[in-house]
Design a protein around this motif. Structure first.
Motif, mmCIF file in Angstrom:
data_model
loop_
_atom_site.group_PDB
_atom_site.id
_atom_site.type_symbol
_atom_site.label_atom_id
_atom_site.label_comp_id
_atom_site.label_asym_id
_atom_site.label_seq_id
_atom_site.Cartn_x
_atom_site.Cartn_y
_atom_site.Cartn_z
ATOM 1 N N THR A 236 0.837 -1.216 0.000
ATOM 2 C CA THR A 236 0.000 0.000 0.000
ATOM 3 C C THR A 236 0.869 1.261 0.000
ATOM 4 O O THR A 236 0.654 2.178 -0.780
ATOM 5 C CB THR A 236 -0.933 0.019 1.229
ATOM 6 N N ASP A 237 1.846 1.282 0.898
ATOM 7 C CA ASP A 237 2.748 2.436 0.949
ATOM 8 C C ASP A 237 3.907 2.177 -0.014
ATOM 9 O O ASP A 237 4.921 1.567 0.339
ATOM 10 C CB ASP A 237 3.275 2.640 2.370
ATOM 11 N N VAL A 238 3.750 2.659 -1.250
ATOM 12 C CA VAL A 238 4.689 2.325 -2.315
ATOM 13 C C VAL A 238 6.043 3.011 -2.111
ATOM 14 O O VAL A 238 7.087 2.464 -2.442
ATOM 15 C CB VAL A 238 4.081 2.712 -3.686
ATOM 16 N N LEU A 239 5.984 4.211 -1.593
ATOM 17 C CA LEU A 239 7.228 4.949 -1.342
ATOM 18 C C LEU A 239 7.065 5.693 -0.024
ATOM 19 O O LEU A 239 6.072 6.410 0.167
ATOM 20 C CB LEU A 239 7.490 5.949 -2.481
ATOM 21 N N THR A 240 8.003 5.522 0.864
ATOM 22 C CA THR A 240 7.995 6.306 2.105
ATOM 23 C C THR A 240 9.155 7.285 2.052
ATOM 24 O O THR A 240 10.316 6.877 1.962
ATOM 25 C CB THR A 240 8.121 5.393 3.340
ATOM 26 N N VAL A 241 8.818 8.571 2.064
ATOM 27 C CA VAL A 241 9.835 9.624 2.032
ATOM 28 C C VAL A 241 10.052 10.098 3.463
ATOM 29 O O VAL A 241 9.118 10.580 4.114
ATOM 30 C CB VAL A 241 9.387 10.801 1.139
ATOM 31 N N ARG A 242 11.250 9.974 3.952
ATOM 32 C CA ARG A 242 11.514 10.332 5.355
ATOM 33 C C ARG A 242 12.123 11.721 5.502
ATOM 34 O O ARG A 242 12.134 12.282 6.592
ATOM 35 C CB ARG A 242 12.418 9.287 5.999
ATOM 36 N N ALA A 243 12.653 12.237 4.428
ATOM 37 C CA ALA A 243 13.182 13.605 4.478
ATOM 38 C C ALA A 243 13.155 14.180 3.077
ATOM 39 O O ALA A 243 13.376 13.463 2.094
ATOM 40 C CB ALA A 243 14.608 13.619 5.025
ATOM 41 N N MET A 244 12.836 15.446 3.004
ATOM 42 C CA MET A 244 12.895 16.135 1.712
ATOM 43 C C MET A 244 13.175 17.599 2.008
ATOM 44 O O MET A 244 12.498 18.213 2.832
ATOM 45 C CB MET A 244 11.591 15.985 0.926
ATOM 46 N N ALA A 245 14.191 18.126 1.370
ATOM 47 C CA ALA A 245 14.557 19.531 1.577
ATOM 48 C C ALA A 245 14.236 20.318 0.314
ATOM 49 O O ALA A 245 14.503 19.855 -0.793
ATOM 50 C CB ALA A 245 16.031 19.633 1.901
ATOM 51 N N PHE A 246 13.648 21.468 0.514
ATOM 52 C CA PHE A 246 13.407 22.398 -0.586
ATOM 53 C C PHE A 246 14.455 23.505 -0.452
ATOM 54 O O PHE A 246 14.505 24.198 0.566
ATOM 55 C CB PHE A 246 11.995 22.971 -0.517
ATOM 56 N N VAL A 247 15.273 23.634 -1.464
ATOM 57 C CA VAL A 247 16.446 24.510 -1.378
ATOM 58 C C VAL A 247 16.251 25.746 -2.246
ATOM 59 O O VAL A 247 15.717 25.656 -3.352
ATOM 60 C CB VAL A 247 17.703 23.733 -1.836
ATOM 61 N N GLY A 248 16.704 26.885 -1.735
ATOM 62 C CA GLY A 248 16.675 28.120 -2.521
ATOM 63 C C GLY A 248 15.274 28.637 -2.770
ATOM 64 O O GLY A 248 14.966 29.100 -3.879
ATOM 65 N N CYS A 249 14.446 28.576 -1.755
ATOM 66 C CA CYS A 249 13.063 29.080 -1.891
ATOM 67 C C CYS A 249 13.078 30.598 -1.722
ATOM 68 O O CYS A 249 13.372 31.108 -0.641
ATOM 69 C CB CYS A 249 12.162 28.441 -0.846
ATOM 70 N N SER A 250 12.760 31.314 -2.798
ATOM 71 C CA SER A 250 12.880 32.782 -2.802
ATOM 72 C C SER A 250 11.690 33.439 -2.144
ATOM 73 O O SER A 250 10.545 33.277 -2.586
ATOM 74 C CB SER A 250 12.979 33.286 -4.236
ATOM 75 N N TRP A 251 11.975 34.182 -1.096
ATOM 76 C CA TRP A 251 10.952 34.981 -0.422
ATOM 77 C C TRP A 251 11.466 36.408 -0.285
ATOM 78 O O TRP A 251 12.670 36.628 -0.346
ATOM 79 C CB TRP A 251 10.667 34.379 0.967
ATOM 80 N N PRO A 252 10.562 37.353 -0.084
ATOM 81 C CA PRO A 252 11.019 38.725 0.114
ATOM 82 C C PRO A 252 11.995 38.785 1.283
ATOM 83 O O PRO A 252 11.686 38.302 2.364
ATOM 84 C CB PRO A 252 9.736 39.493 0.455
ATOM 85 N N GLY A 253 13.144 39.324 1.027
ATOM 86 C CA GLY A 253 14.100 39.465 2.110
ATOM 87 C C GLY A 253 15.000 38.269 2.308
ATOM 88 O O GLY A 253 15.754 38.243 3.266
#
Lengths: 211, 215
Positions: free
Chosen positions: B87-104
């Motif tokens: 049932t759980d085909v893929l278990t993702v234990r960590a994922m980082a989103f890098v370089g997310c542009s926000w004001p400032g």
């Protein structure tokens, strides 16, 4: 079970007391989340009546930004400067000018995408000293300043934005009121300087968020 | 006349029933039980997976931003279980989103709890299926000087077997992914807002390609 009138009264009193206590409990105030951002700031102000310019800065604009609402307070201390103009087109006048902060800077930054609109008001007493007419010193005293603080509203131009870190250009128009405590020069100064239509143009750059 | 009226009512009822069965209702957390093969073998086992994407788009109805990439690191181990009745085909234990542009500045953003890809659509024994599913238990947190927020819920995803790409396409502000725990953010994101998230992750398992069937 039956209750006596005294017991009923006690019960009612207890209910009323509980209600009053609940009403008196203050709602938890939402604490503002303030982030301090310091910018470099530099600009000029054009005084309409004397047709002269006054340098503003360089200085540091400090903003204490409420990151929930975009409201901010802060300060823009302006170093002393000088101005030169001519009376009747030929008689040169020189004076030192100080902007004495009268109240904290207030304003709002309205962020929609990466560019923002800023509106802000700075308030200063404008102080004149070391006034020289045709090179001759005139006695103006040490308390020659505007009677009331001068309110200077500045903001981003409608077609320009303000970047939270890179800053932007802030412009505005303001009125200088009457001066007082300038000795015998008071009538002269009040005939020459006060008036509307003065402009200010400040470039704000290099925002640094204080950690 | 009465027959025509009855026919119209029947057609409307059938249309309404069809509309409901075609997925207008909320997504369920349950996934299909499938057979998963990794590297051609569906023998029971666990296979480590890493992933990387080149661009991430995130948005609420008041603000949109991008991240340079997302990555599923080698540690902690994210895994695909091979076998039947998975049932759980893929278990993702960590994922980082890098370089997310926000004001400032840039807002470091990361998965804060394990999330699982579950299959909701058909999958055959071939290796060219685009298998539809959802990533359940999806929770990310972004945080920097002027803003903290959390987004929780589930996201639509498809696994393209031929390229081993897992595409997350939670768009149209469905409300499957919802913003919470906001601090600051200058009202750019607000509690209760639906959030979109789109990216395509290139999956890599040292044990070989992932193939899903039996759904």
């Amino acid at each position: 079970m039956t209750t006596t009138p005294t017991a009923r009264w006690r019960k009612r009193a207890a209910v009323a007391a509980t209600g009053a206590a609940v009403a008196l409990v203050p709602l938890a105030a939402h604490a503002a989340t303030i982030v301090t951002i310091n910018y470099d700031a530099q600009g000029t102000s054009h005084i309409a009546k004397t047709n002269s310019d006054v340098a503003l800065g360089p200085t540091t604009l400090r903003t204490d930004l409420d990151i929930d609402t975009g409201d901010f307070t802060g300060s823009l201390p302006l170093p002393g400067t000088s101005t030169e103009f001519k009376i009747a087109g030929f008689l040169p006048v020189k004076a030192n000018v100080d902007f004495v902060e009268a109240a904290p800077l207030t304003g709002n930054i309205n962020l929609t995408q990466t560019q923002a609109q800023v509106s802000s008001t700075a308030t200063y007493y404008v102080k004149l000293s070391n006034i020289k007419v045709a090179g001759f010193p005139t006695f103006a005293g040490s308390k020659c300043q505007t009677k009331a603080p001068v309110s200077i509203p500045v903001g981003t131009r409608p077609d320009e934005g303000f970047d939270l870190i890179n800053g932007g250009e802030l412009v505005g128009t303001y009125t200088i009121g009457k001066f007082e405590n300038c000795g015998i020069n008071t009538p002269l100064i009040n005939s020459l300087v006060p008036g509307a239509g003065n402009t200010v143009d400040i470039t704000v750059t290099n925002g640094v968020i204080a950690e | 006349m009465a027959i025509a009226r009855t026919a119209r009512r029947t057609i409307l009822a059938v249309a309404a029933a069809l509309a409901l069965s075609v997925g207008v209702g909320p997504a369920t957390a349950a996934g299909n039980s499938v057979t998963v093969a990794v590297g051609g073998s569906s023998a029971e086992g666990s296979h480590a997976v890493t992933a990387v994407s080149t661009r991430v788009e995130m948005a609420t109805q008041t603000f949109s931003w991008t991240c340079q990439r997302a990555q599923v690191p080698a540690s902690p181990v994210s895994e695909v279980p091979s076998g039947t009745s998975v049932t759980d085909v893929l278990t993702v234990r960590a994922m980082a989103f890098v370089g997310c542009s926000w004001p400032g500045g840039t807002m470091p953003t990361a998965l804060i709890s394990p999330a699982t890809f579950r299959v909701t659509g058909p999958a055959t024994s071939g290796s060219s299926d685009v298998v539809h599913g959802r990533i359940e238990g999806f929770a990310i947190k972004g945080s920097y000087s002027i803003c903290d927020f959390t987004a929780t819920g589930s996201v639509r995803a498809t696994l393209k077997e031929s390229t081993q790409q897992l595409t997350i396409d939670e768009s149209d502000f469905t409300g499957n992914l919802v913003i919470s725990q906001v601090r600051g953010c200058l009202q750019l994101v607000q509690v209760g807002q639906a959030m979109n998230l789109r990216t395509t992750l290139q999956l890599t398992s040292p044990d070989g390609a992932i193939n899903i069937s039996g759904s």
